[in-house]
Design a protein around this motif. Sequence first.
Motif, PDB file in Angstrom:
ATOM      1  N   LYS A 159      -4.105  -2.427   4.400  1.00  0.00           N
ATOM      2  CA  LYS A 159      -2.778  -2.936   4.760  1.00  0.00           C
ATOM      3  C   LYS A 159      -1.749  -2.638   3.672  1.00  0.00           C
ATOM      4  O   LYS A 159      -0.543  -2.577   3.951  1.00  0.00           O
ATOM      5  CB  LYS A 159      -2.827  -4.437   5.015  1.00  0.00           C
ATOM      6  CG  LYS A 159      -3.191  -5.285   3.813  1.00  0.00           C
ATOM      7  CD  LYS A 159      -3.198  -6.761   4.132  1.00  0.00           C
ATOM      8  CE  LYS A 159      -3.666  -7.598   2.945  1.00  0.00           C
ATOM      9  NZ  LYS A 159      -2.839  -7.385   1.730  1.00  0.00           N
ATOM     10  N   ASP A 160      -2.197  -2.437   2.430  1.00  0.00           N
ATOM     11  CA  ASP A 160      -1.286  -2.134   1.328  1.00  0.00           C
ATOM     12  C   ASP A 160      -1.328  -0.660   0.920  1.00  0.00           C
ATOM     13  O   ASP A 160      -0.736  -0.280  -0.090  1.00  0.00           O
ATOM     14  CB  ASP A 160      -1.628  -2.998   0.109  1.00  0.00           C
ATOM     15  CG  ASP A 160      -1.422  -4.479   0.381  1.00  0.00           C
ATOM     16  OD1 ASP A 160      -0.417  -4.822   1.018  1.00  0.00           O
ATOM     17  OD2 ASP A 160      -2.279  -5.285  -0.040  1.00  0.00           O
ATOM     18  N   THR A 198      -0.341   0.935  -4.156  1.00  0.00           N
ATOM     19  CA  THR A 198       0.697   0.169  -3.458  1.00  0.00           C
ATOM     20  C   THR A 198       2.067   0.814  -3.652  1.00  0.00           C
ATOM     21  O   THR A 198       3.011   0.197  -4.138  1.00  0.00           O
ATOM     22  CB  THR A 198       0.722  -1.311  -3.914  1.00  0.00           C
ATOM     23  OG1 THR A 198      -0.617  -1.788  -4.019  1.00  0.00           O
ATOM     24  CG2 THR A 198       1.476  -2.159  -2.898  1.00  0.00           C
ATOM     25  N   SER A 441       8.888 -12.819   7.205  1.00  0.00           N
ATOM     26  CA  SER A 441       8.169 -12.839   8.473  1.00  0.00           C
ATOM     27  C   SER A 441       9.054 -12.318   9.588  1.00  0.00           C
ATOM     28  O   SER A 441      10.272 -12.540   9.594  1.00  0.00           O
ATOM     29  CB  SER A 441       7.717 -14.263   8.798  1.00  0.00           C
ATOM     30  OG  SER A 441       6.621 -14.650   8.019  1.00  0.00           O
ATOM     31  N   ASN A 480       3.561 -11.301  12.861  1.00  0.00           N
ATOM     32  CA  ASN A 480       2.616 -11.496  11.752  1.00  0.00           C
ATOM     33  C   ASN A 480       2.089 -12.928  11.753  1.00  0.00           C
ATOM     34  O   ASN A 480       2.247 -13.658  10.783  1.00  0.00           O
ATOM     35  CB  ASN A 480       3.280 -11.165  10.411  1.00  0.00           C
ATOM     36  CG  ASN A 480       4.564 -11.949  10.178  1.00  0.00           C
ATOM     37  OD1 ASN A 480       5.569 -11.706  10.848  1.00  0.00           O
ATOM     38  ND2 ASN A 480       4.550 -12.887   9.245  1.00  0.00           N
ATOM     39  N   THR A 483       0.268 -15.380   8.630  1.00  0.00           N
ATOM     40  CA  THR A 483       0.374 -14.790   7.293  1.00  0.00           C
ATOM     41  C   THR A 483       1.793 -14.306   7.065  1.00  0.00           C
ATOM     42  O   THR A 483       2.509 -13.956   8.000  1.00  0.00           O
ATOM     43  CB  THR A 483      -0.589 -13.606   7.134  1.00  0.00           C
ATOM     44  OG1 THR A 483      -0.459 -13.059   5.808  1.00  0.00           O
ATOM     45  CG2 THR A 483      -0.298 -12.502   8.143  1.00  0.00           C
ATOM     46  N   ASP A 484       2.207 -14.303   5.802  1.00  0.00           N
ATOM     47  CA  ASP A 484       3.479 -13.678   5.446  1.00  0.00           C
ATOM     48  C   ASP A 484       3.230 -12.485   4.520  1.00  0.00           C
ATOM     49  O   ASP A 484       4.103 -12.082   3.759  1.00  0.00           O
ATOM     50  CB  ASP A 484       4.431 -14.685   4.795  1.00  0.00           C
ATOM     51  CG  ASP A 484       3.855 -15.303   3.525  1.00  0.00           C
ATOM     52  OD1 ASP A 484       2.719 -14.954   3.139  1.00  0.00           O
ATOM     53  OD2 ASP A 484       4.544 -16.141   2.907  1.00  0.00           O
ATOM     54  N   ASP A 485       2.036 -11.921   4.596  1.00  0.00           N
ATOM     55  CA  ASP A 485       1.667 -10.750   3.797  1.00  0.00           C
ATOM     56  C   ASP A 485       2.541  -9.564   4.188  1.00  0.00           C
ATOM     57  O   ASP A 485       2.643  -9.217   5.362  1.00  0.00           O
ATOM     58  CB  ASP A 485       0.191 -10.418   4.025  1.00  0.00           C
ATOM     59  CG  ASP A 485      -0.312  -9.343   3.080  1.00  0.00           C
ATOM     60  OD1 ASP A 485       0.073  -8.166   3.266  1.00  0.00           O
ATOM     61  OD2 ASP A 485      -1.092  -9.671   2.167  1.00  0.00           O
ATOM     62  N   HIS A 486       3.162  -8.942   3.200  1.00  0.00           N
ATOM     63  CA  HIS A 486       4.075  -7.827   3.477  1.00  0.00           C
ATOM     64  C   HIS A 486       3.374  -6.655   4.146  1.00  0.00           C
ATOM     65  O   HIS A 486       3.969  -5.944   4.964  1.00  0.00           O
ATOM     66  CB  HIS A 486       4.751  -7.375   2.191  1.00  0.00           C
ATOM     67  CG  HIS A 486       5.815  -8.307   1.723  1.00  0.00           C
ATOM     68  ND1 HIS A 486       6.580  -8.068   0.594  1.00  0.00           N
ATOM     69  CD2 HIS A 486       6.257  -9.475   2.232  1.00  0.00           C
ATOM     70  CE1 HIS A 486       7.438  -9.060   0.424  1.00  0.00           C
ATOM     71  NE2 HIS A 486       7.262  -9.922   1.409  1.00  0.00           N
ATOM     72  N   GLY A 487       2.125  -6.423   3.797  1.00  0.00           N
ATOM     73  CA  GLY A 487       1.399  -5.324   4.413  1.00  0.00           C
ATOM     74  C   GLY A 487       1.195  -5.522   5.907  1.00  0.00           C
ATOM     75  O   GLY A 487       1.098  -4.550   6.663  1.00  0.00           O
TER      76      GLY A 487
END
Length: 617
Positions: A159-160, A198, A441, A480, A483-487
Amino acid sequence: MMKKSMILYVLLAFTICGFSQQTGNLRVEPMFWWAGMKNPNLQLMVHGENIADTKVDLNYPGVALTSVTRVENPNYLFIDLKIAPEAKPGSFTISFLSKKKTVASYLYELKAREPSSALRQGFNPSDVIYLITPDRFANGNPDNDAMPGMKELPNRADKDGRHGGDLRGIINSLDYLHDLGFTAVWLNPVLENNMTRTSYHGYSTTDFYRVDSRYGTNDEYRELNDELDKRGMKLIMDMIFNHCGSEHWWMDDMPMPDWINNYPEHKITSHRRTVNQDPHASEIDKREMSDGWFVPTMPDLNQKNPFMANYLIQNSIWWIEYVGLEGIRQDTWPYPDKDMMADWTKRVLEEYPNFNIVGEEWSLNPAITSYWQLGKHNADGYQCYLPSLMDFPLQHAVSSGLSTEEGWNDGLIQLYEMLANDFLYPDAENLVVFPDNHDMSRFYTQVGEDADLLKLGLAYFLTTRGIPQIFYGTEVLMSNPGTDDHGIIRSDFPGGWPGDAVNAFTGKGLSADQQDLQNYLKTIQNWRKGQNVIHTGKMKHFVPQDGVYVYFRYNDKDAVMVVLNKNLESKNLVTERFAEMMKGYQSGTDIISSNQITNLKSFSVPARSAMIIQLKK
């Protein structure tokens, strides 16, 4: 005899930067310029082993060598030129002499400007901007996924990691964007990010004059703009003045000790951005914010250093002229030296009076955001020349207002109250309004994966004052959850890769809700293109009541009535309260449903929906 690495370097310079001739291991930036620029001054940064031990010589009509500056590092020279208005496009040799012998030379070119380049029209409220994270949008050329010399290899499962999206994929998708009604494209940074890991996001620049080869070439970047021009669309470049990547080429051989703040023992910024406006702020708090590193892999550039400041300013002008940009989005606006940022915006607008620049000031307080806008009279006397800002306060108000139950301070009243702060801005109509972007998000997730609330928000952003921006994938309900993961937020656009089961470009595999939202956006945005009443009209809104918010966009000729009904049931709207705006109008057409409204005194507004009513006399 040149070493093999030197030969590769020269060939790369010829291919990417358009060098005409190079002798010796020299890097010259900017590598070429243009005749006829309004500002006659040009400063070249030259990097080469012990280049400071040489004498500089050149001879070209209309080009004067005004000064040569030697700094602490003998591997650098800063050459100041003055280019007279009568200087003609052409090439001339810059010679570097030692003991009266030429030990290195560079064939410098002054290019001819496009006749209309100085009058280029920037993005404005007539536009709707589509924001793309290039690595995650469309892989148009799999052959550039892994490139010689690039440290991070592709890994779509990470994801990254780098997934392979590129400029060719965006070029191939422009008809799709045009059909949806978008008129401008903002790309997250496309310059080289040759970082170990990354690097896909683009915010760790390692070469300010080169497109990352995994995205394509400088020429392809120009081709993208040319293809946009053919469709009447605009290109906005994402720039970063606050920092570079920790693996930037100059980090191994910096021109001077103060090129980077807090080096080598870096300190992370406090992120206390309000020190810029705070009349009581201490000097140490100001330094800890502006001079700190954003993250450990992003060294903080010292814009107080005049050579660094000039380097960044010229680099931005170079890209505007080279590519034909219509706008810049400047990252992390309040973090660099604010006096330099004011100087930069002033110099860009002097060269391109109709250009537009939007800054990222991520504050939810409009008093903080408005401080930076062109024309603002600040208590401390600070004057910036930034035309536009990202309207984070309004974004938060809409997200919260749609997600909370109606109450005295909650619900749609939050939209109304935030817009009431427009008196703080010199030009609220030039703010960029948006439901989400690459750092938060997705709006669909923010409103609880509720497609009806998403539609309400989109209708609002596309009809309120300002310049709307939509994040890629919004039109197909990208989300998303959990999660608030940028990837994850920046997931791959469906259909951007061969073999994708779902293809948003063709409609293959899309759900009924996804297709419905594509059509929803397409209907509003293509209608919006021809609506001066939306682009330049005034706005009047009425305090929301019973979960219904009504506002008007109007000018001397036309009026549009927008109704947002947040309720779970339809509402019969009695319009007597809006008489001051509806006088003389007899009927209307809801542009979303195409339904005709023959009785404007009262009409039904469907549950959880927006109506955009073009009023008729």
